[in-house]
Design a protein around this motif. Structure first.
Motif, PDB file in Angstrom:
ATOM      1  N   VAL A   1      49.051  50.592  83.177  1.00  0.00           N
ATOM      2  CA  VAL A   1      49.418  50.678  81.767  1.00  0.00           C
ATOM      3  C   VAL A   1      48.146  50.729  80.925  1.00  0.00           C
ATOM      4  CG1 VAL A   1      50.722  49.634  79.882  1.00  0.00           C
ATOM      5  CG2 VAL A   1      51.513  49.354  82.252  1.00  0.00           C
ATOM      6  N   THR A   2      48.018  51.773  80.121  1.00  0.00           N
ATOM      7  CA  THR A   2      46.854  51.934  79.243  1.00  0.00           C
ATOM      8  C   THR A   2      47.213  51.470  77.831  1.00  0.00           C
ATOM      9  OG1 THR A   2      46.088  53.841  80.520  1.00  0.00           O
ATOM     10  CG2 THR A   2      45.177  53.566  78.303  1.00  0.00           C
ATOM     11  N   VAL A   3      46.396  50.587  77.278  1.00  0.00           N
ATOM     12  CA  VAL A   3      46.626  50.051  75.932  1.00  0.00           C
ATOM     13  C   VAL A   3      46.012  50.997  74.901  1.00  0.00           C
ATOM     14  CG1 VAL A   3      46.173  48.135  74.351  1.00  0.00           C
ATOM     15  CG2 VAL A   3      46.654  47.688  76.775  1.00  0.00           C
ATOM     16  N   ARG A   4      46.812  51.380  73.922  1.00  0.00           N
ATOM     17  CA  ARG A   4      46.325  52.204  72.823  1.00  0.00           C
ATOM     18  C   ARG A   4      46.511  51.438  71.502  1.00  0.00           C
ATOM     19  NH1 ARG A   4      43.030  55.334  75.412  1.00  0.00           N
ATOM     20  NH2 ARG A   4      44.039  56.738  76.920  1.00  0.00           N
ATOM     21  N   VAL A   5      45.386  51.069  70.868  1.00  0.00           N
ATOM     22  CA  VAL A   5      45.448  50.332  69.598  1.00  0.00           C
ATOM     23  C   VAL A   5      45.680  51.335  68.475  1.00  0.00           C
ATOM     24  CG1 VAL A   5      44.253  48.798  68.013  1.00  0.00           C
ATOM     25  CG2 VAL A   5      43.923  48.547  70.484  1.00  0.00           C
TER      26      VAL A   5
ATOM     27  N   THR B   1      42.005  49.829  77.378  1.00  0.00           N
ATOM     28  CA  THR B   1      42.073  48.879  78.486  1.00  0.00           C
ATOM     29  C   THR B   1      43.281  49.203  79.367  1.00  0.00           C
ATOM     30  OG1 THR B   1      41.034  47.115  77.204  1.00  0.00           O
ATOM     31  CG2 THR B   1      42.349  46.445  79.119  1.00  0.00           C
ATOM     32  N   ILE B   2      43.086  49.148  80.681  1.00  0.00           N
ATOM     33  CA  ILE B   2      44.168  49.441  81.636  1.00  0.00           C
ATOM     34  C   ILE B   2      44.486  48.177  82.416  1.00  0.00           C
ATOM     35  CG2 ILE B   2      44.858  50.808  83.627  1.00  0.00           C
ATOM     36  CD1 ILE B   2      42.927  52.980  82.686  1.00  0.00           C
ATOM     37  N   PHE B   3      45.742  47.821  82.466  1.00  0.00           N
ATOM     38  CA  PHE B   3      46.139  46.699  83.330  1.00  0.00           C
ATOM     39  C   PHE B   3      47.162  47.177  84.345  1.00  0.00           C
ATOM     40  CE2 PHE B   3      48.774  46.282  79.469  1.00  0.00           C
ATOM     41  CZ  PHE B   3      50.056  46.232  79.999  1.00  0.00           C
ATOM     42  N   ARG B   4      47.222  46.461  85.464  1.00  0.00           N
ATOM     43  CA  ARG B   4      48.054  46.884  86.591  1.00  0.00           C
ATOM     44  C   ARG B   4      49.241  45.952  86.780  1.00  0.00           C
ATOM     45  NH1 ARG B   4      45.355  47.420  92.488  1.00  0.00           N
ATOM     46  NH2 ARG B   4      44.889  45.225  92.038  1.00  0.00           N
ATOM     47  N   LEU B   5      50.384  46.566  87.051  1.00  0.00           N
ATOM     48  CA  LEU B   5      51.586  45.825  87.437  1.00  0.00           C
ATOM     49  C   LEU B   5      51.846  46.120  88.906  1.00  0.00           C
ATOM     50  CD1 LEU B   5      53.860  46.634  84.345  1.00  0.00           C
ATOM     51  CD2 LEU B   5      52.428  44.602  84.712  1.00  0.00           C
TER      52      LEU B   5
ATOM     53  N   LEU C   1      49.405  40.024  76.706  1.00  0.00           N
ATOM     54  CA  LEU C   1      48.193  40.760  76.368  1.00  0.00           C
ATOM     55  C   LEU C   1      47.135  39.781  75.877  1.00  0.00           C
ATOM     56  CD1 LEU C   1      47.181  43.754  76.062  1.00  0.00           C
ATOM     57  CD2 LEU C   1      47.701  43.493  73.622  1.00  0.00           C
ATOM     58  N   PRO C   2      45.958  39.741  76.512  1.00  0.00           N
ATOM     59  CA  PRO C   2      44.919  38.785  76.091  1.00  0.00           C
ATOM     60  C   PRO C   2      44.382  39.117  74.698  1.00  0.00           C
ATOM     61  CG  PRO C   2      44.472  39.671  78.289  1.00  0.00           C
ATOM     62  CD  PRO C   2      45.548  40.508  77.703  1.00  0.00           C
ATOM     63  N   ALA C   3      43.950  38.082  73.976  1.00  0.00           N
ATOM     64  CA  ALA C   3      43.320  38.279  72.667  1.00  0.00           C
ATOM     65  C   ALA C   3      42.034  39.078  72.833  1.00  0.00           C
ATOM     66  CB  ALA C   3      43.029  36.932  72.017  1.00  0.00           C
ATOM     67  N   GLY C   4      41.785  39.965  71.901  1.00  0.00           N
ATOM     68  CA  GLY C   4      40.561  40.760  71.934  1.00  0.00           C
ATOM     69  C   GLY C   4      40.634  41.965  72.859  1.00  0.00           C
ATOM     70  N   THR C   5      41.824  42.385  73.248  1.00  0.00           N
ATOM     71  CA  THR C   5      41.976  43.556  74.127  1.00  0.00           C
ATOM     72  C   THR C   5      41.513  44.816  73.395  1.00  0.00           C
ATOM     73  OG1 THR C   5      43.832  42.590  75.323  1.00  0.00           O
ATOM     74  CG2 THR C   5      43.603  44.980  75.402  1.00  0.00           C
ATOM     75  N   GLN C   6      40.681  45.602  74.063  1.00  0.00           N
ATOM     76  CA  GLN C   6      40.155  46.822  73.464  1.00  0.00           C
ATOM     77  C   GLN C   6      41.085  48.008  73.762  1.00  0.00           C
ATOM     78  OE1 GLN C   6      37.192  46.614  71.588  1.00  0.00           O
ATOM     79  NE2 GLN C   6      37.648  44.444  71.987  1.00  0.00           N
TER      80      GLN C   6
ATOM     81  N   THR D   1      49.469  47.046  67.842  1.00  0.00           N
ATOM     82  CA  THR D   1      48.845  47.016  66.517  1.00  0.00           C
ATOM     83  C   THR D   1      47.457  46.387  66.610  1.00  0.00           C
ATOM     84  OG1 THR D   1      49.736  44.845  65.952  1.00  0.00           O
ATOM     85  CG2 THR D   1      51.130  46.765  65.478  1.00  0.00           C
ATOM     86  N   VAL D   2      46.717  46.547  65.540  1.00  0.00           N
ATOM     87  CA  VAL D   2      45.380  45.952  65.489  1.00  0.00           C
ATOM     88  C   VAL D   2      45.456  44.444  65.642  1.00  0.00           C
ATOM     89  CG1 VAL D   2      43.352  45.586  64.046  1.00  0.00           C
ATOM     90  CG2 VAL D   2      44.458  47.826  64.071  1.00  0.00           C
ATOM     91  N   THR D   3      46.394  43.828  64.944  1.00  0.00           N
ATOM     92  CA  THR D   3      46.499  42.369  65.010  1.00  0.00           C
ATOM     93  C   THR D   3      46.937  41.899  66.392  1.00  0.00           C
ATOM     94  OG1 THR D   3      48.733  42.571  64.077  1.00  0.00           O
ATOM     95  CG2 THR D   3      46.930  42.098  62.549  1.00  0.00           C
ATOM     96  N   GLN D   4      47.811  42.682  67.068  1.00  0.00           N
ATOM     97  CA  GLN D   4      48.214  42.317  68.437  1.00  0.00           C
ATOM     98  C   GLN D   4      47.012  42.369  69.367  1.00  0.00           C
ATOM     99  OE1 GLN D   4      51.432  45.201  68.903  1.00  0.00           O
ATOM    100  NE2 GLN D   4      52.919  43.524  69.070  1.00  0.00           N
ATOM    101  N   ALA D   5      46.204  43.388  69.200  1.00  0.00           N
ATOM    102  CA  ALA D   5      45.010  43.501  70.043  1.00  0.00           C
ATOM    103  C   ALA D   5      44.026  42.382  69.770  1.00  0.00           C
ATOM    104  CB  ALA D   5      44.353  44.865  69.831  1.00  0.00           C
ATOM    105  N   ILE D   6      43.888  41.993  68.492  1.00  0.00           N
ATOM    106  CA  ILE D   6      42.931  40.935  68.131  1.00  0.00           C
ATOM    107  C   ILE D   6      43.418  39.564  68.578  1.00  0.00           C
ATOM    108  CG2 ILE D   6      41.871  39.725  66.188  1.00  0.00           C
ATOM    109  CD1 ILE D   6      41.856  42.384  64.687  1.00  0.00           C
ATOM    110  N   LEU D   7      44.671  39.266  68.266  1.00  0.00           N
ATOM    111  CA  LEU D   7      45.194  37.920  68.509  1.00  0.00           C
ATOM    112  C   LEU D   7      45.826  37.738  69.885  1.00  0.00           C
ATOM    113  CD1 LEU D   7      46.904  37.409  65.030  1.00  0.00           C
ATOM    114  CD2 LEU D   7      44.631  36.630  65.758  1.00  0.00           C
ATOM    115  N   GLY D   8      46.176  38.870  70.531  1.00  0.00           N
ATOM    116  CA  GLY D   8      46.921  38.756  71.784  1.00  0.00           C
ATOM    117  C   GLY D   8      48.397  38.594  71.487  1.00  0.00           C
ATOM    118  N   CYS D   9      49.246  38.929  72.431  1.00  0.00           N
ATOM    119  CA  CYS D   9      50.683  38.814  72.208  1.00  0.00           C
ATOM    120  C   CYS D   9      51.427  39.002  73.532  1.00  0.00           C
ATOM    121  CB  CYS D   9      51.161  39.857  71.195  1.00  0.00           C
ATOM    122  SG  CYS D   9      50.992  41.553  71.787  1.00  0.00           S
TER     123      CYS D   9
END
Length: 389
Positions: free
Chosen positions: A345-349, A323-327, A315-320, A292-300
């Motif tokens: 993993v690609t983040v989709r807001v 954004t792709i992160f690796r496991l 997930l870091p706060a302010g994630t756009q 969600t937008v708030t998860q991306a803004i605040l991190g979770c």
């Protein structure tokens, strides 16, 4: 005699440093152009054809070519011209057979039931042990089974050695007779007159069909073939890490061999089904995760799906969005062992499409505090943009 000969490189129209492939291409072109069968009665074409074959016979053999390069005609066998014109062995035969549809011998009216009158490309003896041919099948596995491996039961349509006659092709209690024409070798040597003189050839024995034996009482079960066609079920191990389109080989599970030869191989081409969540690129696994937008803004803390199950990820706060992160180590096992690939993993807001009046009011207030388009002066980036304009 050598004074009347043209340089072999000149005959084929190639340079002295020509590669083997260039020499072969030149020979193929000229042999097709001057073949006597295409120029009946043309003595010049016949002589040209002999000259081309003689030149290629020297230049296609590395050792003979080296002697020719060093000593000229004196460096090659003085009897070579006659042998080259009449022999047509090895690579020359293969090329001519390819040029004339595999039936070069028939061009000169060969009467050996399709045998090659020059001793190349013709039918070969079937009297010795021969490995059976391979059987190809396809099998479909799930995405996760391809990742971690699975045992599958497959049905193979193949030939097997006849159990009644044991592969001899004879009725039980009888034995085959050794072919009197070929002495059990499956091949016979004959001579035939051609435009180049008398040619000697070795081809398949017409009496026994190349088997080297005569069966007087064929087995009723296999009709004298020694093999029967069956459907065979076997279990095969699909290795971990197999990818779509790859083929695995199972030795000895193909068609039965001939005359005591080993069975062929089973070749299994694997098709991997698509997955609803994951895709792969080699040993890497890819997926998208909505936030969600708030998860991306605040991190979770996210619960991320992997092929091993869910794992936690902060997930870091302010994630756009995007954004792709690796496991690390959460990808596909390497097919040859020794580790695993990674998961990306690609983040989709996700932006809400409908808001209540209260939600809209809150978003507008938030936008104003962030210096967005709702603020009287605009956001800092927007103001910089306006100043540049």
């Amino acid at each position: 005699m050598a004074d009347n000969k043209r340089d072999y490189y000149e005959v084929l129209g190639v340079k002295k440093d020509a590669s083997d492939d260039e020499i072969k291409k030149a020979f193929r072109r000229l042999a097709k152009e001057y073949h006597p069968d295409l120029h009946p009665g043309d003595k010049n074409a016949e002589a040209k054809f002999k000259e081309i074959n003689e030149a290629y016979g020297v230049l296609s053999d590395k050792e003979v070519r080296a002697r020719y390069d060093q000593y000229g005609f004196a460096g090659v066998d003085p009897n070579f011209s006659a042998n080259a014109a009449a022999g047509f062995t090895g690579d020359i035969g293969d090329i001519l057979n390819d040029l004339f549809g595999g039936g070069f011998g028939s061009i000169f009216g060969g009467g050996f039931g399709g045998d090659d009158i020059f001793g190349f490309g013709g039918s070969r003896s079937r009297s010795g042990p021969q490995k059976g041919s391979s059987v190809r099948i396809g099998v479909t596995v799930s995405f996760l089974d391809a990742a971690f491996g699975v045992k599958k039961e497959v049905t193979i349509p193949r030939t097997e050695t006849c159990e009644v006659c044991g592969g001899t092709g004879c009725e039980p209690g009888t034995t085959p007779e050794v072919c009197s024409d070929c002495g059990g070798t499956g091949t016979v040597t004959r001579q035939q007159r051609t435009p180049f003189g008398v040619m000697q050839s070795r081809g398949q024995c017409p009496k026994c069909g190349g088997s080297g034996k005569i069966i007087h009482s064929p087995c009723k079960s296999c009709r004298g073939n020694g093999i029967v066609r069956k459907q065979k079920k076997i279990s095969v191990n699909i290795p971990a890490g197999i990818d779509d389109g790859q083929t695995i080989s199972v030795s000895g599970q193909g068609n039965a061999g001939v005359n005591g030869g080993p069975a062929g191989d089973l070749l299994i081409t694997v098709r991997v089904e698509e997955h609803d969540v994951f895709s792969r690129d080699g040993s890497s696994v890819m997926c998208e995760i909505p936030v969600t937008v708030t998860q991306a803004i605040l991190g979770c803390e996210l619960q991320v799906p992997t092929i091993d199950g869910t794992v936690k990820y902060n997930l870091p706060a302010g994630t756009q969005s995007g954004t792709i992160f690796r496991l690390r180590g959460k990808g596909i096992p390497f097919i040859r062992g020794g580790g695993r690939g990674d998961q990306y993993v690609t983040v989709r807001v996700e932006i809400p499409k409908e808001l209540t009046a209260e939600q809209r009011d809150l978003v507008e207030k938030l936008d104003a505090t962030l210096g967005g388009s709702g603020a009287s002066e605009g956001g800092s980036k927007f103001k910089k943009f306006r100043k540049k304009k």
